[in-house]
Scaffold this active site. Structure first.
Site, mmCIF file in Angstrom:
data_model
loop_
_atom_site.group_PDB
_atom_site.id
_atom_site.type_symbol
_atom_site.label_atom_id
_atom_site.label_comp_id
_atom_site.label_asym_id
_atom_site.label_seq_id
_atom_site.Cartn_x
_atom_site.Cartn_y
_atom_site.Cartn_z
ATOM 1 N N ASP A 1 2.067 -60.287 13.737
ATOM 2 C CA ASP A 1 2.644 -60.046 14.833
ATOM 3 C C ASP A 1 3.372 -61.407 15.133
ATOM 4 O O ASP A 1 3.268 -62.252 14.530
ATOM 5 C CB ASP A 1 1.808 -59.978 15.965
ATOM 6 C CG ASP A 1 2.538 -59.494 17.391
ATOM 7 O OD1 ASP A 1 3.912 -59.197 17.319
ATOM 8 O OD2 ASP A 1 1.857 -59.117 18.454
ATOM 9 N N ASP B 1 -2.538 -50.346 15.505
ATOM 10 C CA ASP B 1 -3.647 -51.174 15.542
ATOM 11 C C ASP B 1 -3.959 -51.379 16.792
ATOM 12 O O ASP B 1 -3.517 -51.082 17.982
ATOM 13 C CB ASP B 1 -2.591 -52.513 15.245
ATOM 14 C CG ASP B 1 -1.986 -53.278 16.394
ATOM 15 O OD1 ASP B 1 -2.456 -54.097 16.847
ATOM 16 O OD2 ASP B 1 -1.013 -52.707 16.440
ATOM 17 N N CYS C 1 -21.619 -40.649 9.444
ATOM 18 C CA CYS C 1 -20.883 -41.552 9.191
ATOM 19 C C CYS C 1 -21.399 -42.293 7.987
ATOM 20 O O CYS C 1 -22.438 -42.759 7.566
ATOM 21 C CB CYS C 1 -20.741 -42.815 10.611
ATOM 22 S SG CYS C 1 -19.776 -44.062 9.986
ATOM 23 N N CYS D 1 -20.617 -45.477 7.039
ATOM 24 C CA CYS D 1 -20.479 -47.000 6.869
ATOM 25 C C CYS D 1 -21.946 -47.463 6.515
ATOM 26 O O CYS D 1 -23.082 -46.925 6.546
ATOM 27 C CB CYS D 1 -20.035 -47.199 8.389
ATOM 28 S SG CYS D 1 -21.209 -47.303 9.636
ATOM 29 N N CYS E 1 -24.650 -47.207 9.600
ATOM 30 C CA CYS E 1 -25.192 -45.889 9.846
ATOM 31 C C CYS E 1 -26.043 -45.350 8.525
ATOM 32 O O CYS E 1 -26.883 -44.742 8.636
ATOM 33 C CB CYS E 1 -24.225 -44.916 9.932
ATOM 34 S SG CYS E 1 -23.266 -45.054 11.651
ATOM 35 N N HIS F 1 -19.301 -50.172 12.223
ATOM 36 C CA HIS F 1 -19.152 -48.656 12.507
ATOM 37 C C HIS F 1 -17.855 -48.474 13.169
ATOM 38 O O HIS F 1 -17.182 -47.268 12.838
ATOM 39 C CB HIS F 1 -20.403 -48.368 13.395
ATOM 40 C CG HIS F 1 -20.373 -46.909 13.851
ATOM 41 N ND1 HIS F 1 -20.265 -45.723 13.197
ATOM 42 C CD2 HIS F 1 -19.790 -46.544 14.864
ATOM 43 C CE1 HIS F 1 -20.158 -44.744 13.830
ATOM 44 N NE2 HIS F 1 -19.901 -45.071 15.156
#
Length: 370
Positions: free
Chosen positions: A93, A266, A304, A306, A309, A335
Site C-alpha cells: 500500500d 485484502d 478444514c 489447515c 484443524c 485457520h
C-alpha cells in the site's frame, strides 16, 4: 519481469470471472483473498505457515515500513521478499490509507501529506513521489499510487476535491515510478457518490495502468453501501487488468464484489480476530474462549485442511486462550486465513463450472435477506 492478467472463465449471469495474474514472483489465481503483513510480517504466522494456508500474494505497508525499520534497511537486505522470507508475489500500500486513519496527526496539502509520527513525534512528509521512491526501494511486485482516502461521512464537495487530488497525485506517481519489475496500480476514489466513482474510473482507465483498485470503502460507511459502489465501478475497469477491492475481507462483501468483477481482496480480519480468540467457521465467528469449548474435542472445523484443524481441538485452543498462551493466536490465525482463502478458492471453482450464483446464492443476497 512482465505482468499480465488472463481470464480463464466467467459467470454467465454476473461479471464474476476466474483468472490468473502473472507477476515476477509467481502467479495469483483469482478471485483471491490476500493476507495483510503490515510490517513485513503477517502477525503471529511464519512464512512457511502462511504458504501452507494457500496464500499466494501478501501485503505490506509503505508508511509503517518507512517508520520502522526504514526502506533503506529493507533494500540492503535485498528487498521485502528476502527481508521477510516470503518468495511469492507481494503488494505494498502507498501510505494513502494512513491519510484517512491518522486524520488527527496529519495535514493535507497539494504537495503531499505531513504526518506526526506516532512513534517519536517527528514530522513525516509524504508526497506521491516519496511514496513511490519508498515502494521502489521496498521492491514489492505491485505498488499502489498515493491517494487521498476521504472519510465517511463527507460532503460531495469534499469528496470531489479528494478524488480530483487523487488523480493529480496518480499522474505524479506515474512520472516518479522507476522500476519496470513493479506494477503501479491506480486507485478509484469517490466516496459513496456513484457519479464521482464512475468518472474517476473512466479517468484512470485512460492512463492504461497494469491494474486498478477500488479504495475508500469500509471507512465507516454502512456495509450495505459497499455493493452499490463496487457494482457502479468495477465493470468500468479494463477486462484484461486485475481489479482489487482494498480493505474488504468479509464473506458477503467479497462474494458481491466478485459478482461485480473484482479479483483481489485484502483485510486484517483473520489475524485480528485470531488475536482476540475468534475463529471464522463457515461464515460465523466463534469465540473459542467460551466455556462451552473446554471439553469440545473436535477440530475447529472438521472440513478444514489447515494445520490447526488437522492437529488440534477446540478444547486445546480454548485452553491456550484461557492460559493466555501465544500459540493460540497463531493457531486461530492459521485457520482464519485458510478459511478466507478457501472461500475465494471455492468461488473460483464455482465460476469455472458456472455455478457461482447457485452455490453462493446466500452470500449474494443483501444483508438481512434470507
Amino acid at each position: 519481469m512482465g505482468f499480465s492478467f488472463e481470464c480463464q472463465g466467467q459467470c454467465s449471469t454476473t461479471h464474476a470471472r476466474a483468472g490468473v495474474f502473472h507477476t515476477p514472483h509467481g502467479v495469483v489465481e483469482t478471485p483471491r483473498f490476500m493476507p495483510v503483513g503490515t510490517l513485513a510480517n503477517v502477525k503471529t504466522v511464519t512464512p512457511a505457515q502462511l504458504k501452507a494456508t494457500g496464500a499466494q500474494m501478501v501485503l505490506a505497508n509503505t508508511y509503517h515500513l518507512h517508520l520502522q525499520p526504514g526502506e533503506e534497511i529493507v533494500e540492503e537486505a535485498g528487498g521485502l521478499h528476502q527481508f521477510m522470507q516470503w518468495h511469492g508475489p507481494m503488494l505494498t500500500d502507498s501510505g494513502g490509507f494512513q491519510v484517512f486513519s491518522l486524520s488527527d496527526m496529519r495535514v493535507i496539502e497539494e504537495e503531499g501529506v505531513t504526518f506526526r509520527s506516532p512513534r517519536d513525534g517527528r514530522m513525516i512528509h509524504l508526497t506521491p513521489e516519496r511514496s513511490i521512491q519508498i515502494q521502489n526501494a521496498l521492491g514489492a511486485d505491485v505498488i499502489m499510487a498515493f491517494d487521498e482516502c476521504p472519510p465517511y461521512p463527507a460532503t460531495y464537495e469534499a469528496v470531489a476535491a479528494a478524488t480530483d487530488r487523487t488523480y493529480r497525485w496518480l499522474k505524479r506517481c506515474i512520472t516518479a515510478h522507476q522500476r519496470p519489475d513493479q506494477a503501479l496500480f491506480g486507485i478509484v476514489q469517490g466516496g459513496v457518490y456513484l457519479d464521482l466513482r464512475q468518472q474517476a474510473a473512466r479517468d484512470l482507465v485512460e492512463l492504461d495502468l497494469p491494474g486498478y483498485a477500488i479504495g475508500g470503502v469500509s471507512v465507516g460507511e454502512p456495509a450495505e453501501f459497499i455493493e452499490p459502489i463496487v457494482k457502479a465501478t468495477a465493470p468500468l475497469l479494463p477486462l484484461n487488468k486485475p481489479r482489487y477491492l482494498m480493505g474488504v475481507g468479509s464473506y458477503r462483501e467479497m462474494a458481491q464484489a466478485i459478482a461485480a468483477g473484482v479479483d483481489l481482496f485484502d483485510c486484517v480480519i483473520p489475524t485480528r480476530l485470531g488475536r482476540h480468540g475468534n475463529a471464522l467457521v463457515k461464515g460465523e465467528r466463534w469465540n473459542l474462549k467460551n466455556a462451552g469449548f473446554r471439553r469440545d474435542h473436535q477440530p475447529i472445523d472438521a472440513d478444514c485442511p489447515c494445520y490447526t484443524c488437522q492437529n488440534f481441538t477446540r478444547a486445546y485452543v480454548c485452553h491456550l486462550l484461557r492460559s493466555q498462551e501465544a500459540l493460540a493466536y497463531t493457531l486461530i490465525s492459521i485457520h482464519n486465513i485458510t478459511e478466507l482463502i478457501r472461500f475465494t478458492q471455492r468461488i473460483r471453482e464455482s465460476i469455472l463450472s458456472d455455478r457461482f450464483t447457485t452455490d453462493f446464492a446466500h452470500w449474494l443476497q443483501p444483508r438481512g435477506d434470507r
